[in-house]
Design an enzyme around this catalytic site. Structure first.
Site, PDB file in Angstrom:
ATOM      1  N   GLY A  11     -10.861  55.860 -27.366  1.00 47.74           N
ATOM      2  CA  GLY A  11     -10.940  56.493 -26.179  1.00 47.74           C
ATOM      3  C   GLY A  11      -9.389  56.206 -25.530  1.00 47.74           C
ATOM      4  N   ARG A  52     -28.766  63.197  -6.350  1.00 48.21           N
ATOM      5  CA  ARG A  52     -27.717  64.508  -7.021  1.00 48.21           C
ATOM      6  C   ARG A  52     -28.876  66.004  -7.759  1.00 48.21           C
ATOM      7  NH1 ARG A  52     -22.119  62.122  -9.565  1.00 48.21           N
ATOM      8  NH2 ARG A  52     -21.925  62.006  -8.042  1.00 48.21           N
TER       9      ARG A  52
HETATM   10  C1  LIG Z   1     -14.678  66.126 -11.955  1.00 45.38           C
HETATM   11  C2  LIG Z   1     -16.007  64.659 -12.417  1.00 45.38           C
HETATM   12  C3  LIG Z   1     -15.484  63.559 -10.951  1.00 45.38           C
HETATM   13  C4  LIG Z   1     -16.720  61.925 -11.373  1.00 45.38           C
HETATM   14  N1  LIG Z   1     -16.677  61.445  -9.801  1.00 45.38           N
HETATM   15  C5  LIG Z   1     -16.696  60.767 -10.158  1.00 45.38           C
HETATM   16  C6  LIG Z   1     -17.174  59.611  -9.097  1.00 45.38           C
HETATM   17  O1  LIG Z   1     -16.106  59.471  -8.721  1.00 45.38           O
HETATM   18  N2  LIG Z   1     -17.444  58.433  -9.526  1.00 45.38           N
HETATM   19  C7  LIG Z   1     -17.858  58.107 -10.328  1.00 45.38           C
HETATM   20  O2  LIG Z   1     -18.351  56.632 -10.575  1.00 45.38           O
HETATM   21  N3  LIG Z   1     -18.192  59.028 -11.868  1.00 45.38           N
HETATM   22  C8  LIG Z   1     -17.878  60.172 -12.112  1.00 45.38           C
HETATM   23  N4  LIG Z   1     -17.342  61.134 -12.623  1.00 45.38           N
HETATM   24  C9  LIG Z   1     -18.283  60.566 -13.375  1.00 45.38           C
HETATM   25  C10 LIG Z   1     -16.746  59.787 -14.642  1.00 45.38           C
HETATM   26  O3  LIG Z   1     -15.545  60.022 -13.845  1.00 45.38           O
HETATM   27  C11 LIG Z   1     -17.041  59.529 -16.234  1.00 45.38           C
HETATM   28  O4  LIG Z   1     -18.392  59.582 -16.250  1.00 45.38           O
HETATM   29  C12 LIG Z   1     -16.668  58.669 -16.899  1.00 45.38           C
HETATM   30  O5  LIG Z   1     -14.987  58.511 -16.468  1.00 45.38           O
HETATM   31  C13 LIG Z   1     -16.053  58.512 -18.128  1.00 45.38           C
HETATM   32  O6  LIG Z   1     -15.728  57.869 -18.465  1.00 45.38           O
HETATM   33  P1  LIG Z   1     -15.103  57.779 -20.149  1.00 45.38           P
HETATM   34  O7  LIG Z   1     -13.810  56.274 -19.907  1.00 45.38           O
HETATM   35  O8  LIG Z   1     -16.532  56.681 -20.824  1.00 45.38           O
HETATM   36  O9  LIG Z   1     -14.486  58.752 -20.975  1.00 45.38           O
HETATM   37  P2  LIG Z   1     -13.004  59.472 -20.393  1.00 45.38           P
HETATM   38  O10 LIG Z   1     -12.975  59.441 -19.110  1.00 45.38           O
HETATM   39  O11 LIG Z   1     -13.956  60.910 -20.893  1.00 45.38           O
HETATM   40  O12 LIG Z   1     -12.489  59.531 -21.585  1.00 45.38           O
HETATM   41  C14 LIG Z   1     -12.407  59.707 -22.624  1.00 45.38           C
HETATM   42  C15 LIG Z   1     -11.451  59.482 -23.797  1.00 45.38           C
HETATM   43  O13 LIG Z   1     -11.652  60.327 -24.747  1.00 45.38           O
HETATM   44  C16 LIG Z   1     -11.016  60.712 -25.716  1.00 45.38           C
HETATM   45  N5  LIG Z   1     -11.704  61.397 -26.607  1.00 45.38           N
HETATM   46  C17 LIG Z   1     -12.434  61.798 -27.287  1.00 45.38           C
HETATM   47  N6  LIG Z   1     -12.490  62.074 -28.239  1.00 45.38           N
HETATM   48  C18 LIG Z   1     -11.834  62.264 -29.578  1.00 45.38           C
HETATM   49  C19 LIG Z   1     -11.830  61.746 -30.844  1.00 45.38           C
HETATM   50  N7  LIG Z   1     -12.430  62.864 -31.045  1.00 45.38           N
HETATM   51  N8  LIG Z   1     -10.848  61.422 -30.857  1.00 45.38           N
HETATM   52  C20 LIG Z   1     -10.338  60.755 -30.047  1.00 45.38           C
HETATM   53  N9  LIG Z   1     -10.543  60.455 -29.355  1.00 45.38           N
HETATM   54  C21 LIG Z   1     -11.821  61.185 -28.507  1.00 45.38           C
HETATM   55  C22 LIG Z   1      -9.735  61.485 -25.232  1.00 45.38           C
HETATM   56  O14 LIG Z   1      -8.834  61.924 -25.588  1.00 45.38           O
HETATM   57  C23 LIG Z   1     -10.308  60.247 -23.388  1.00 45.38           C
HETATM   58  O15 LIG Z   1      -9.581  59.588 -23.519  1.00 45.38           O
HETATM   59  C24 LIG Z   1     -16.648  62.613 -12.397  1.00 45.38           C
HETATM   60  C25 LIG Z   1     -16.498  63.445 -13.386  1.00 45.38           C
HETATM   61  C26 LIG Z   1     -16.198  64.013 -13.445  1.00 45.38           C
HETATM   62  C27 LIG Z   1     -15.772  65.397 -14.809  1.00 45.38           C
END
Ligand SMILES: Cc1cc2nc3c(=O)[nH]c(=O)nc-3n(C[C@H](O)[C@H](O)[C@H](O)COP(=O)(O)OP(=O)(O)OC[C@H]3O[C@@H](n4cnc5c(N)ncnc54)[C@H](O)[C@@H]3O)c2cc1C
Length: 561
Positions: free
Chosen positions: A10, A271
Site C-alpha cells: 500500500g 457524522r
Molecule cells: C474523499 C475522502 C476524504 C477524506 N477526508 C479525510 C479528512 O479530511 N481527514 C481525515 O482524517 N480522513 C479523511 N478521509 C479518510 C482518510 O483519507 C483515509 O482513511 C486514509 O487516507 C487511508 O489511508 P491508508 O494509507 O490506510 O489507505 P489508502 O490511502 O487508501 O491507500 C491504500 C493503498 O493500498 C494499495 N492497495 C490496495 N489493495 C492492494 C493490493 N491488493 N495490492 C497492493 N496494493 C494495494 C493502494 O494502491 C493504495 O496505495 C477521507 C477519505 C475519503 C474517501
C-alpha cells in the site's frame, strides 16, 4: 524471485509513513496496486486533528474521540494516539509540508464535528493531496524499492506465521512470489462495497479479505461510516470543514433542521448523528424538491465577508462547478449521505501486530481500535500517520531480529492453479453486473438504517451472489494488464466483506455509533459493550467471537451533545 526484509503493501499515508521508518532498520520494498500518489489518501480534503495549542489537551482530544466512538474505542490505544498525534504533525512539518498558517506564523486550526476545541490542521481543502506528495518525496529520497501496479493476491502463512506474498504484476502479466521476513497491510478501505460512496474505485478492501484468508481476525466490521455531505449525483465528498467554518444544513422549508435534533452542536454533531438526521428529513418528505438530498449553504459566509470561500475551499469549489454546475459563493449545494470510512478492519494493536507472526496492519484497513463505532472527522489521516510510523518502527525491528521464513511450495502451486482456472472460465455471469447488484443491495439494506428484515434479506442475497461467482466468465484471456481478472478478484473481496459486515450487523442487536437498528434503537452496554471478531475456519465457514473493550479513565455514559 524478489526478496526483501520487509514488504509494505500500500502506497497511501499509512504505507508510505511506515516504509520511511522501516527503512531505517531493514531492506524495504513498497508494493502498490496503483501509483502511490493515486492512493485514496490524496482525496482527503479536511485535515487532521492534533493538540498543538496550549489551551487544548490530549485528554480533551481523547474524551472527544472516545465519546464520538460511542464508547467502543479502546481507551489505552486512544491515549497513545492522542499523545503521539502532535509529533506526527511536526514530522510532516519538518519534511516540508505546506499547511495553512495564522497571521503570526502558527499552524492554523479549525473545528470538526464532535470536537470541543478547534484542533484540525489543514492545507486548504487539499490536505490529503499535500501530505501524500510530501511523503512520496521522502520515499523517493529513501532507499525503499517501489513496485507500482503490483497487486497482492495472496498472503502465504502457515501455523499463524507469515511466509511470503504472491503478487499480480499488471504490466508484465506475471504472478510473482515475493519473499520477506515480514509484511505490512496498508491497503485502505472497502468503500466499493456500497453503491453510494466517497471512496475511489480501487477501494475494494483487498487487504482485509486477504488477511482473513491468511488467518487474521477482522474486528467490528458492522461499523460503517456514512458521511453526511456528499454531492448529490456523484457522491464526491463535500468536506465537513465547510460546516466547521459555519456552513448551514437546510431542508425544503429552508429550515436549519439540526436545531430540532442537536441544538447544542447543530451542524457540527458527529457524522453518524448528522447522517441520520439528514436521512430522516429526506424520509419525512423534507428533501429538496422531493429528492434524496438537502442543501448545504456556505454562500452566506462568502457574502458576509467571513471568508473568501473560493480561496478557503478551492477543491470543493471546482468539484461543485464541474459536477453540479454550482457556484458555492452564490448557490446552495445539494448533499446526501454516502459510505465514507470503515471503522472495522484487521485486528491489530498499536504496533500493528495482528496475532500472525511477521504480519502487521496499519491505516484504514486496520482496527486498532481508536474509532470504535464512529470515527470523528480529522481522526483518520492522523491515525494512518501515527500508527504508520509506529508500525514502521516495529516491523523494521522485527525484521532486524528474525530470519527469512521458508516458503511452502504447495500453497504457491495451489494459488497459481486457482488463478489459471479462473482465467479459463467462460461462464455467463459478469463481474460488473454482480458488483452493481451487491452495491445496490448493501446501500439499500445495510445502510444508515438497518433492521432484522433488511439484514436477513441482504445476507441471503449476498450468499446467492457468492454462489454465482464460479460462473463469472473472464473475457480477456491475455496476461498483460488484465483488469478483467483483477476486477473479478476484487469482486470476491467485496462479496466476502459484505457478508461479514451484514452478519455482524445482524448479530448486534443494539444501536451504537454508525450502526443503527430500527428494531433495537437503544445502546445496550450490558450485552454489547464488546468488539466483534470474525475469523475463517478450516472448513471455510465464518466464526464470530468477541473481545472486551479496553476502558481506562472514561466510564461509558449516554452520548448527549
Ligand atoms: C474523499 C475522502 C476524504 C477524506 N477526508 C479525510 C479528512 O479530511 N481527514 C481525515 O482524517 N480522513 C479523511 N478521509 C479518510 C482518510 O483519507 C483515509 O482513511 C486514509 O487516507 C487511508 O489511508 P491508508 O494509507 O490506510 O489507505 P489508502 O490511502 O487508501 O491507500 C491504500 C493503498 O493500498 C494499495 N492497495 C490496495 N489493495 C492492494 C493490493 N491488493 N495490492 C497492493 N496494493 C494495494 C493502494 O494502491 C493504495 O496505495 C477521507 C477519505 C475519503 C474517501
Amino acid at each position: 524471485m524478489l526478496s526483501y526484509d520487509v514488504v509494505i503493501i500500500g502506497g497511501g499515508l499509512a504505507g508510505m509513513r511506515a516504509a520511511i521508518e522501516a527503512a531505517k532498520y531493514a531492506r524495504v520494498a513498497l508494493l502498490s496496486k496503483v501509483y502511490p500518489t493515486r492512493s485514496h489518501s490524496g482525496a482527503a480534503q479536511g485535515g487532521l486533528n492534533v493538540v498543538i495549542n496550549e489551551n487544548d489537551s490530549w485528554q480533551s482530544h481523547m474524551f472527544d474521540t472516545v465519546k464520538g466512538s460511542d464508547y467502543l474505542a479502546d481507551q489505552d490505544a486512544v491515549e497513545t494516539f492522542c499523545k503521539e498525534a502532535p509529533q506526527a504533525m511536526y514530522d510532516l512539518d519538518h519534511m516540508g509540508l505546506i499547511f495553512d498558517r495564522t497571521e503570526d506564523g502558527h499552524l492554523d486550526q479549525k473545528f470538526t464535528g464532535g470536537a470541543t476545541f478547534p484542533r484540525n490542521c489543514f492545507g486548504g481543502d487539499l490536505s490529503g493531496h499535500k501530505i501524500l506528495h510530501t511523503l512520496y518525496e521522502q520515499l523517493l529520497k529513501s532507499n525503499v524499492t517501489i513496485h507500482n501496479e503490483f497487486t497482492v493476491i495472496k498472503v502465504l502463512t502457515e501455523e499463524k506465521a507469515f511466509q511470503g506474498l504472491m503478487v499480480y504484476d499488471l504490466k508484465h502479466g506475471q504472478i510473482e512470489v515475493v519473499r520477506a521476513k515480514a509484511a505490512l497491510m496498508a491497503t485502505g478501505g472497502y468503500g466499493q462495497v456500497f453503491l453510494r460512496t466517497t471512496n475511489d474505485a480501487i477501494n475494494t478492501g483487498d487487504g482485509m479479505a486477504l488477511a482473513l484468508r491468511a488467518g487474521a481476525s477482522l474486528q467490528d466490521m458492522e461499523f460503517v461510516q456514512f458521511h453526511p455531505t456528499t454531492l448529490f449525483g456523484s457522491n464526491l465528498l463535500v468536506s465537513e470543514t465547510l460546516r466547521g467554518d459555519g456552513g448551514w444544513l437546510l431542508n425544503s422549508d429552508g429550515e436549519r433542521f439540526m436545531s430540532r435534533y442537536v441544538p447544542t452542536k447543530m451542524e457540527l454533531s458527529p457524522r453518524d448523528i448528522v447522517s441520520r438526521c439528514i436521512q430522516s428529513e429526506i424520509r419525512e418528505g423534507r428533501g429538496i424538491d422531493g429528492e434524496d438530498y438537502v442543501h448545504l449553504d456556505v454562500a452566506h459566509l462568502h457574502q458576509s465577508g467571513t471568508f473568501d470561500i473560493m480561496k478557503r475551499f478551492p477543491q470543493v469549489s471546482v468539484i461543485a462547478e464541474k459536477f453540479a454546475g454550482i457556484d458555492i459563493s452564490k448557490q446552495r449545494l445539494p448533499v446526501q449521505p454516502a459510505q465514507h470510512y470503515s471503522m472495522g478492519g484487521i485486528m491489530a494493536n498499536v504496533d500493528g501486530e495482528t496475532g500472525i507472526k511477521g504480519f502487521f496492519a496499519a491505516g484504514e484497513c486496520a482496527c486498532v481500535s481508536i474509532h470504535g463505532a464512529n470515527r470523528l472527522g480529522g481522526n483518520s489521516l492522523i491515525d494512518a500517520l501515527v500508527f504508520g510510523k509506529r508500525t514502521g518502527i516495529s516491523i523494521g525491528q522485527y525484521a532486524a531480529e528474525n530470519t527469512m521464513p521458508t516458503l511452502n511450495n504447495e500453497q504457491q502451486q495451489q494459488e497459481r492453479q486457482r488463478i489459471a482456472s479462473i482465467m479459463d472460465r467462460s461462464g455467463q455471469e459478469s463481474t460488473p453486473h454482480i458488483r452493481k447488484e451487491l452495491q445496490t443491495l448493501m446501500s439499500a439494506d445495510v445502510g444508515i438504517y438497518r433492521d432484522e428484515e433488511s439484514l436477513s434479506n441482504a445476507l441471503s442475497t449476498i450468499r446467492q451472489l457468492k454462489r454465482k461467482l464460479p460462473n463469472v466468465g473472464i473475457k480477456d484471456k491475455s496476461q498483460v494488464f488484465n483488469t478483467d481478472l483483477l476486477g473479478y478478484l476484487e469482486l470476491e473481496y467485496l462479496v466476502e466483506l459484505s457478508e461479514i459486515i451484514t452478519l455482524g450487523a445482524l448479530k448486534r442487536r443494539e444501536s451504537r455509533g454508525s450502526h443503527f437498528r430500527k428494531d433495537y434503537p437503544e445502546r445496550h452496554d450490558e450485552e454489547w459493550l464488546k468488539h466483534t471478531l470474525v475469523s475463517l475456519q478450516k472448513d471455510g465457514e465464518l466464526m464470530i467471537d468477541h473481545k472486551p473493550v479496553s476502558i481506562t479513565d472514561l466510564t461509558p455514559a449516554e452520548r448527549t451533545y
